[in-house]
Write a protein that holds these residues in place. Sequence first.
Motif, PDB file in Angstrom:
ATOM      1  N   CYS A  71       0.865  -1.188   0.000  1.00 31.57           N
ATOM      2  CA  CYS A  71       0.000   0.000   0.000  1.00 31.57           C
ATOM      3  C   CYS A  71       0.895   1.230   0.000  1.00 31.57           C
ATOM      4  O   CYS A  71       2.024   1.193   0.484  1.00 31.57           O
ATOM      5  CB  CYS A  71      -0.976  -0.013   1.171  1.00 31.57           C
ATOM      6  N   ASP A  72       0.398   2.291  -0.574  1.00 33.36           N
ATOM      7  CA  ASP A  72       1.207   3.485  -0.811  1.00 33.36           C
ATOM      8  C   ASP A  72       0.734   4.690   0.000  1.00 33.36           C
ATOM      9  O   ASP A  72      -0.449   4.813   0.321  1.00 33.36           O
ATOM     10  CB  ASP A  72       1.173   3.854  -2.306  1.00 33.36           C
ATOM     11  N   ASP A  73       1.681   5.555   0.283  1.00 26.25           N
ATOM     12  CA  ASP A  73       1.502   6.885   0.858  1.00 26.25           C
ATOM     13  C   ASP A  73       1.515   6.916   2.384  1.00 26.25           C
ATOM     14  O   ASP A  73       1.640   7.991   2.966  1.00 26.25           O
ATOM     15  CB  ASP A  73       0.257   7.601   0.310  1.00 26.25           C
ATOM     16  N   GLY A  74       1.365   5.761   3.035  1.00 30.40           N
ATOM     17  CA  GLY A  74       1.634   5.694   4.469  1.00 30.40           C
ATOM     18  C   GLY A  74       0.788   6.577   5.352  1.00 30.40           C
ATOM     19  O   GLY A  74       1.249   7.612   5.838  1.00 30.40           O
ATOM     20  N   ASN A 151      10.183   2.624   1.088  1.00 31.20           N
ATOM     21  CA  ASN A 151      10.543   4.014   0.784  1.00 31.20           C
ATOM     22  C   ASN A 151       9.690   4.511  -0.386  1.00 31.20           C
ATOM     23  O   ASN A 151       9.738   3.952  -1.485  1.00 31.20           O
ATOM     24  CB  ASN A 151      12.041   4.018   0.431  1.00 31.20           C
ATOM     25  N   HIS A 152       8.883   5.551  -0.141  1.00 28.54           N
ATOM     26  CA  HIS A 152       8.042   6.138  -1.194  1.00 28.54           C
ATOM     27  C   HIS A 152       8.484   7.579  -1.465  1.00 28.54           C
ATOM     28  O   HIS A 152       7.671   8.418  -1.795  1.00 28.54           O
ATOM     29  CB  HIS A 152       6.573   6.081  -0.764  1.00 28.54           C
ATOM     30  N   SER A 153       9.772   7.806  -1.278  1.00 23.92           N
ATOM     31  CA  SER A 153      10.457   9.079  -1.557  1.00 23.92           C
ATOM     32  C   SER A 153      10.406  10.044  -0.380  1.00 23.92           C
ATOM     33  O   SER A 153       9.747   9.784   0.623  1.00 23.92           O
ATOM     34  CB  SER A 153       9.918   9.772  -2.819  1.00 23.92           C
ATOM     35  N   ASP A 155       9.349  13.452  -0.440  1.00 20.29           N
ATOM     36  CA  ASP A 155       8.112  14.247  -0.324  1.00 20.29           C
ATOM     37  C   ASP A 155       7.126  13.972  -1.463  1.00 20.29           C
ATOM     38  O   ASP A 155       6.226  14.769  -1.694  1.00 20.29           O
ATOM     39  CB  ASP A 155       8.429  15.747  -0.230  1.00 20.29           C
ATOM     40  N   HIS A 156       7.330  12.815  -2.182  1.00 25.88           N
ATOM     41  CA  HIS A 156       6.422  12.418  -3.273  1.00 25.88           C
ATOM     42  C   HIS A 156       6.482  13.425  -4.420  1.00 25.88           C
ATOM     43  O   HIS A 156       5.718  13.361  -5.368  1.00 25.88           O
ATOM     44  CB  HIS A 156       4.980  12.306  -2.737  1.00 25.88           C
ATOM     45  N   ASN A 157       7.406  14.367  -4.317  1.00 22.30           N
ATOM     46  CA  ASN A 157       7.407  15.534  -5.219  1.00 22.30           C
ATOM     47  C   ASN A 157       5.977  16.039  -5.417  1.00 22.30           C
ATOM     48  O   ASN A 157       5.547  16.378  -6.538  1.00 22.30           O
ATOM     49  CB  ASN A 157       8.081  15.232  -6.560  1.00 22.30           C
ATOM     50  N   TYR A 208       7.912   4.022  -6.787  1.00 22.46           N
ATOM     51  CA  TYR A 208       7.899   5.314  -7.468  1.00 22.46           C
ATOM     52  C   TYR A 208       6.592   6.065  -7.194  1.00 22.46           C
ATOM     53  O   TYR A 208       5.514   5.514  -7.447  1.00 22.46           O
ATOM     54  CB  TYR A 208       8.026   5.122  -8.986  1.00 22.46           C
ATOM     55  N   PRO A 209       6.671   7.309  -6.702  1.00 24.30           N
ATOM     56  CA  PRO A 209       5.462   8.131  -6.572  1.00 24.30           C
ATOM     57  C   PRO A 209       4.749   8.259  -7.920  1.00 24.30           C
ATOM     58  O   PRO A 209       5.400   8.392  -8.963  1.00 24.30           O
ATOM     59  CB  PRO A 209       6.010   9.482  -6.105  1.00 24.30           C
ATOM     60  N   TYR A 210       3.434   8.205  -7.886  1.00 21.85           N
ATOM     61  CA  TYR A 210       2.585   8.251  -9.096  1.00 21.85           C
ATOM     62  C   TYR A 210       2.869   7.095 -10.062  1.00 21.85           C
ATOM     63  O   TYR A 210       2.367   7.086 -11.181  1.00 21.85           O
ATOM     64  CB  TYR A 210       2.749   9.570  -9.888  1.00 21.85           C
ATOM     65  N   GLY A 211       3.710   6.154  -9.659  1.00 21.74           N
ATOM     66  CA  GLY A 211       4.136   5.109 -10.586  1.00 21.74           C
ATOM     67  C   GLY A 211       5.084   5.615 -11.662  1.00 21.74           C
ATOM     68  O   GLY A 211       5.424   4.874 -12.581  1.00 21.74           O
TER      69      GLY A 211
HETATM   70 ZN   LIG Z   1       1.993   7.639  -3.762  1.00 19.61          ZN
END
Ligand SMILES: [Zn+2]
Length: 274
Positions: A71-74, A151-153, A155-157, A208-211
């Motif tokens: 799952c993404d974004d935590g 790790n999802h970066s 700040d997700h840019n 990767y954020p946004y894939g």
């Molecule tokens: Zn995300």
Amino acid sequence: MTGRDWQVPVLTYHASTVGGPDYAGNDHVAFASDLATATRLGWRIVPLQWVVEQRLGLARRDLRRCLALSCDDGTVLDVRDVDYPGQGLQPSFLSLLEAEGGQPDRHLTCFVIASPEARARMDRDCLHGLDWMGEEWWAPALAGGRVGIGNHSWDHNHVVMHEAGPGGMPRGDFHVVDSDQRAGFEISQAADYLSARLGQGACPLFAYPYGHAPDFLVRDWFPRQGSALGLQAAFGTQGGAVRPDSDPWHLPRYVCGLHWSSPAQFEALLAGLA
Ligand SMILES: [Zn+2]
């Protein structure tokens, strides 16, 4: 299927997707339904780390009819039941997973955003300002054994960061992470932050954020820098199963709401891989 031609679908959910009581638009409802479907059809849930180890030749497990969860974004909705404004109590992904007793190896990898400032802004601007994007749950969840933290970066840019990034980097897109400076800011900085809180080597996977997976990162930067940061693999959202020839720096995932939106579509997705 032999040990050589294994394939494992990796499923992706977003705990902040709570748009109503129905499967389509509520990832908690979808997650619960999909777990039950997978178990009923004889699919085994395994840790995402196992899939990576298989791809890298570090393990040779029997992964027939196995799938992995991410799952993404935590947000805290990943691991704690939350009364969602206007939508009632939402059981967390972890609660739903814990209840799936017929799956001994069940596990969920939560890809989190590192920057406290970015998380605070997202909580305020994109969620309900209820402090759902803290980091106090990361270490206990990891210690509990059913959850991995990825790790999802940095700040997700994300566009909540109004100021330009390094070198004038525009926000709202991860394809623009196309230089050593920008990759250091978005990925190394996040890896260092997670290591400091959870321990060296605790978070070997990136999403990767946004894939968005820029060629620069997939072909150049990760192969050069990944292992020094303790990273083993990076996941996109390009809708396919992980196979022996998948690029470890751009492993595919299926996203709930994008690649399937109903129990029937989920069953069809699995049937196509069995
Ligand atoms: Zn995300």
